[in-house]
Design an enzyme around this catalytic site. Sequence first.
Site, PDB file in Angstrom:
ATOM      1  N   HIS A  28      35.052  38.936  45.771  1.00  0.00           N
ATOM      2  CA  HIS A  28      36.156  39.442  44.959  1.00  0.00           C
ATOM      3  C   HIS A  28      37.045  38.299  44.481  1.00  0.00           C
ATOM      4  O   HIS A  28      37.367  37.389  45.244  1.00  0.00           O
ATOM      5  CB  HIS A  28      37.041  40.380  45.790  1.00  0.00           C
ATOM      6  CG  HIS A  28      36.520  41.761  45.959  1.00  0.00           C
ATOM      7  ND1 HIS A  28      35.601  42.104  46.937  1.00  0.00           N
ATOM      8  CD2 HIS A  28      36.800  42.913  45.284  1.00  0.00           C
ATOM      9  CE1 HIS A  28      35.352  43.408  46.867  1.00  0.00           C
ATOM     10  NE2 HIS A  28      36.068  43.921  45.869  1.00  0.00           N
TER      11      HIS A  28
ATOM     12  N   ASN B  47      34.334  32.900  52.445  1.00  0.00           N
ATOM     13  CA  ASN B  47      35.187  34.019  52.050  1.00  0.00           C
ATOM     14  C   ASN B  47      35.979  34.550  53.242  1.00  0.00           C
ATOM     15  O   ASN B  47      35.759  35.652  53.734  1.00  0.00           O
ATOM     16  CB  ASN B  47      34.340  35.126  51.439  1.00  0.00           C
ATOM     17  CG  ASN B  47      35.182  36.163  50.727  1.00  0.00           C
ATOM     18  OD1 ASN B  47      36.355  35.947  50.470  1.00  0.00           O
ATOM     19  ND2 ASN B  47      34.579  37.297  50.433  1.00  0.00           N
TER      20      ASN B  47
END
Length: 308
Positions: free
Chosen positions: A138, A174
């Site tokens: 994202h 991430n």
Amino acid sequence: MRQSFGPAGGLDALRVTEGVWPLGDYADRQGYDPGFILSDTPLPLPGAGRWSDDLVELLPEARGQGDPTELRYTHFSVRMSRSRGLPLYSACNIDGAQSDRDVPRTNTWRRDPRIDPQLQNLREGYGDERRGLFSRGHMTRREDPNWGSRDIAKQADADTFHITNVAPQRQGFNGGIWLQLEDYVLDNTDRANLRVTVMTGPMLSDVDPLYYNRQIPVAFWKVLAFVHPDTRELTTIGYRRAQMDYLPRPSGGRFVFGDFQDSQVPVAGIAEESGLDLAAWAEFDVMAGASAQMELRVSSVSDFYLTR
């Protein structure tokens, strides 16, 4: 010099759908609000800079009265690079006072029907990290736009799972500061001003390495804006993170790594490296006036400077 490693097999068939929502479903998306933090000091979306001839435009049937290069979602907007098929940035408004962190994770990736599907890589190169594949990382974090009524928060969560809000990331990258920075800034704002705007994007370079027939960005950036609780002034901070150390090694070889770490950097430096026009944001940077090449190494979110 570009390097290419690994076959393009083992594509992830889970958590994705070829189905798209009807164009009419997007009619109520307002996108990013420039005056969200201070109405009298708006922070516009970045100028295209060197990407002015490379912006993805909405299909004719999807255009309204707004900018045809802005993909508007619930509380955030995206602009994309045509040549890379990746977001140049995703800009999100966060209202901490109305945040709904209990919204169930949508967890299904889809294309946006408002732009050319050929510019939206839904599957290639994504999948099991143990096979050297990448996660769909994202840009606007899924929790950030999830505020307002429960229905609006659910819509925002689903909107973040458009592939237009994604860049390839290794799972080990991430996490940590990358995921915690927005929460840290919210925790350090006045309770009466629990609003933050965050922009996130990949550093796209012509020399990015090639994996599974796609160039993979080795660095990412964030710029956050908020009202500082002590100075009561609009404040911005810049952050850069590289994933070079997380990228798969070539068979029988190795990478020579630079000194890549988490860094607080001038917004002007992010503008210079990303090729975007961030002048409106750089004006309020806690590192304004510093060399654009300056980096302050950080090992946790508490290392960030929030005042000049």
